[in-house]
Design a protein around this motif. Structure first.
Motif, PDB file in Angstrom:
ATOM      1  N   ARG A 245       0.835  -1.194   0.000  1.00 53.92           N
ATOM      2  CA  ARG A 245       0.000   0.000   0.000  1.00 53.92           C
ATOM      3  C   ARG A 245       0.877   1.253   0.000  1.00 53.92           C
ATOM      4  O   ARG A 245       2.018   1.243   0.459  1.00 53.92           O
ATOM      5  CB  ARG A 245      -0.950  -0.002   1.205  1.00 53.92           C
ATOM      6  N   GLU A 246       0.309   2.330  -0.505  1.00 52.19           N
ATOM      7  CA  GLU A 246       1.086   3.555  -0.727  1.00 52.19           C
ATOM      8  C   GLU A 246       1.761   4.052   0.546  1.00 52.19           C
ATOM      9  O   GLU A 246       2.935   4.450   0.524  1.00 52.19           O
ATOM     10  CB  GLU A 246       0.166   4.639  -1.297  1.00 52.19           C
ATOM     11  N   GLU A 247       1.035   4.027   1.666  1.00 53.04           N
ATOM     12  CA  GLU A 247       1.612   4.540   2.912  1.00 53.04           C
ATOM     13  C   GLU A 247       2.812   3.709   3.343  1.00 53.04           C
ATOM     14  O   GLU A 247       3.844   4.256   3.742  1.00 53.04           O
ATOM     15  CB  GLU A 247       0.550   4.546   4.018  1.00 53.04           C
ATOM     16  N   ALA A 248       2.705   2.391   3.272  1.00 53.72           N
ATOM     17  CA  ALA A 248       3.816   1.533   3.680  1.00 53.72           C
ATOM     18  C   ALA A 248       4.993   1.676   2.729  1.00 53.72           C
ATOM     19  O   ALA A 248       6.158   1.681   3.167  1.00 53.72           O
ATOM     20  CB  ALA A 248       3.353   0.076   3.733  1.00 53.72           C
ATOM     21  N   VAL A 249       4.723   1.767   1.437  1.00 56.80           N
ATOM     22  CA  VAL A 249       5.820   1.928   0.466  1.00 56.80           C
ATOM     23  C   VAL A 249       6.632   3.178   0.785  1.00 56.80           C
ATOM     24  O   VAL A 249       7.879   3.136   0.820  1.00 56.80           O
ATOM     25  CB  VAL A 249       5.250   2.001  -0.960  1.00 56.80           C
ATOM     26  N   ALA A 250       5.946   4.297   1.090  1.00 54.35           N
ATOM     27  CA  ALA A 250       6.654   5.538   1.403  1.00 54.35           C
ATOM     28  C   ALA A 250       7.404   5.441   2.725  1.00 54.35           C
ATOM     29  O   ALA A 250       8.548   5.874   2.825  1.00 54.35           O
ATOM     30  CB  ALA A 250       5.654   6.692   1.451  1.00 54.35           C
ATOM     31  N   LEU A 251       6.779   4.852   3.737  1.00 53.63           N
ATOM     32  CA  LEU A 251       7.427   4.743   5.045  1.00 53.63           C
ATOM     33  C   LEU A 251       8.613   3.798   5.000  1.00 53.63           C
ATOM     34  O   LEU A 251       9.663   4.050   5.623  1.00 53.63           O
ATOM     35  CB  LEU A 251       6.417   4.288   6.089  1.00 53.63           C
ATOM     36  N   LEU A 252       8.505   2.691   4.285  1.00 57.69           N
ATOM     37  CA  LEU A 252       9.621   1.765   4.163  1.00 57.69           C
ATOM     38  C   LEU A 252      10.782   2.398   3.404  1.00 57.69           C
ATOM     39  O   LEU A 252      11.949   2.195   3.757  1.00 57.69           O
ATOM     40  CB  LEU A 252       9.155   0.482   3.444  1.00 57.69           C
ATOM     41  N   ALA A 253      10.475   3.174   2.383  1.00 60.39           N
ATOM     42  CA  ALA A 253      11.522   3.860   1.628  1.00 60.39           C
ATOM     43  C   ALA A 253      12.256   4.858   2.515  1.00 60.39           C
ATOM     44  O   ALA A 253      13.486   4.972   2.465  1.00 60.39           O
ATOM     45  CB  ALA A 253      10.927   4.553   0.405  1.00 60.39           C
ATOM     46  N   SER A 254      11.484   5.566   3.354  1.00 62.27           N
ATOM     47  CA  SER A 254      12.103   6.520   4.273  1.00 62.27           C
ATOM     48  C   SER A 254      12.960   5.812   5.298  1.00 62.27           C
ATOM     49  O   SER A 254      14.069   6.254   5.632  1.00 62.27           O
ATOM     50  CB  SER A 254      11.011   7.344   4.964  1.00 62.27           C
ATOM     51  N   PHE A 255      12.476   4.666   5.803  1.00 62.60           N
ATOM     52  CA  PHE A 255      13.200   3.902   6.813  1.00 62.60           C
ATOM     53  C   PHE A 255      14.511   3.338   6.282  1.00 62.60           C
ATOM     54  O   PHE A 255      15.543   3.341   6.975  1.00 62.60           O
ATOM     55  CB  PHE A 255      12.317   2.757   7.325  1.00 62.60           C
ATOM     56  N   THR A 256      14.489   2.893   5.043  1.00 61.97           N
ATOM     57  CA  THR A 256      15.697   2.280   4.467  1.00 61.97           C
ATOM     58  C   THR A 256      16.582   3.281   3.747  1.00 61.97           C
ATOM     59  O   THR A 256      17.655   2.934   3.256  1.00 61.97           O
ATOM     60  CB  THR A 256      15.298   1.177   3.487  1.00 61.97           C
ATOM     61  N   GLY A 257      16.110   4.534   3.667  1.00 59.81           N
ATOM     62  CA  GLY A 257      16.911   5.558   2.995  1.00 59.81           C
ATOM     63  C   GLY A 257      16.914   5.461   1.495  1.00 59.81           C
ATOM     64  O   GLY A 257      17.815   5.975   0.825  1.00 59.81           O
ATOM     65  N   ARG A 258      15.914   4.812   0.932  1.00 63.75           N
ATOM     66  CA  ARG A 258      15.829   4.656  -0.533  1.00 63.75           C
ATOM     67  C   ARG A 258      14.748   5.513  -1.127  1.00 63.75           C
ATOM     68  O   ARG A 258      13.739   5.745  -0.531  1.00 63.75           O
ATOM     69  CB  ARG A 258      15.562   3.178  -0.868  1.00 63.75           C
TER      70      ARG A 258
END
Length: 258
Positions: A245-258
Motif C-alpha cells: 500500500r502507498e503509505e507503507a511503500v513511502a514509510l519503508l523507503a524513508s526507513f531504508t533511505g531509498r
C-alpha cells in the motif's frame, strides 16, 4: 485545535476536521446518561464516522463535568413498560458500541468526572483512553438493582481480569484514576486541565498515521474470537496486503533511505 460542531442542540454532537472526528455526548445536565434517543443519536454519529472517507481517527468526549453516568435511570423509572424500554435501550446502545469498536480507524476516549455502568462499556469500546486525574470509575448497576449491559460483562474482564471485574461488580468498589491506570483500565492519566489537549494530541497523531496499518492492528488485537492458528494466517495475509500500500511503500523507503 478548535472543532466546529454541526448543531449545538443535538444529544450527541459530531464534528470533523483534518481527519479527526469528534463525537461528544451532550447531556451535561444528566451527567451524559444515555436514554433511548441518546443511544440512537450515538449510533448515528458512529455510522457517520464509519461512512466518512475523510475520517482517519475518532475522539469520544462527554460534555461537562462527567464523561458518562451509564443508562439514564430517570428515563427508565418513568417508562410505561420498564422491562421493554430497558431491553430496547440496552440493545440499541450495545449495537452502537459494537459498531464503534469495529470502526476501521483508531478511537480515543477522553474521560473525566465519573465513568459508570454502560459508560464503562462506551469507554472500553474505544482503543486509547485518556483519563483526567480526578475521574472515578464504578460499575453502579447493583446499586439500583440492575445487571451489567452493553457488553460490560464481555469487555471489563478482558481489560482488567475476571477477579477484578467481579470485585467491581459485586462489591460496588469505586476506582480512582490512578488505580484504573494500574489495573489496565485506562491508557494514561493526566492533570484535569490537560485532558482535552492531550486527547486532541493523540487523536491528531493517530489521524496523521498510516490509516490501513493502524486500523488493521486495532482489528487484529480485538479479534478475541479467532483461534491462534487462524490469527497467524490472518496476520500473514494482512501484512502482505499492507506492504504494497502507498503509505507503507513511502514509510519503508524513508526507513531504508531509498
Amino acid at each position: 485545535m478548535t472543532l466546529n460542531h454541526d448543531r449545538t442542540e443535538d444529544l450527541v454532537r459530531y464534528a470533523c476536521q483534518d481527519g479527526l472526528a469528534l463525537i461528544t455526548l451532550a447531556r451535561p445536565d444528566r451527567a451524559n446518561a444515555v436514554d433511548l434517543p441518546t443511544a440512537r443519536a450515538l449510533g448515528a454519529a458512529v455510522d457517520r464516522a464509519a461512512n466518512d472517507p475523510a475520517v482517519r481517527a475518532v475522539l469520544i468526549c462527554g460534555e461537562g463535568r462527567r464523561f458518562c453516568a451509564g443508562g439514564d435511570v430517570a428515563a427508565m423509572a418513568v417508562a410505561a413498560d420498564r422491562s421493554g424500554y430497558l431491553e430496547e435501550l440496552a440493545d440499541t446502545l450495545d449495537q452502537a458500541l459494537q459498531r464503534l469498536a469495529a470502526l476501521p480507524t483508531p478511537v480515543v476516549a477522553a474521560v473525566q468526572g465519573s465513568v459508570a455502568g454502560a459508560g464503562l462499556a462506551l469507554m472500553l469500546s474505544c482503543d486509547v483512553i485518556v483519563s483526567a486525574a480526578s475521574t472515578k470509575f464504578l460499575m453502579a448497576y447493583a446499586g439500583v438493582g440492575l445487571t451489567p449491559d452493553c457488553g460490560t460483562s464481555y469487555l471489563l474482564p478482558r481489560a482488567i481480569g475476571q477477579v477484578r471485574a467481579l470485585e467491581l461488580a459485586l462489591t460496588g468498589r469505586t476506582l480512582t484514576a490512578a488505580e484504573a491506570h494500574q489495573w489496565g483500565l485506562v491508557t494514561e492519566v493526566v492533570d484535569d486541565e490537560m485532558l482535552q489537549k492531550r486527547a486532541l494530541e493523540l487523536g491528531q497523531r493517530l489521524a496523521s498515521g498510516p490509516a490501513f496499518a493502524l486500523g488493521q492492528a486495532k482489528r487484529l488485537l480485538r479479534a478475541w474470537h479467532m483461534p491462534r492458528e487462524q490469527m497467524g494466517r490472518e496476520e500473514a495475509r494482512v501484512i502482505g496486503e499492507a506492504v504494497v500500500r502507498e503509505e507503507a511503500v513511502a514509510l519503508l523507503a524513508s526507513f531504508t533511505g531509498r
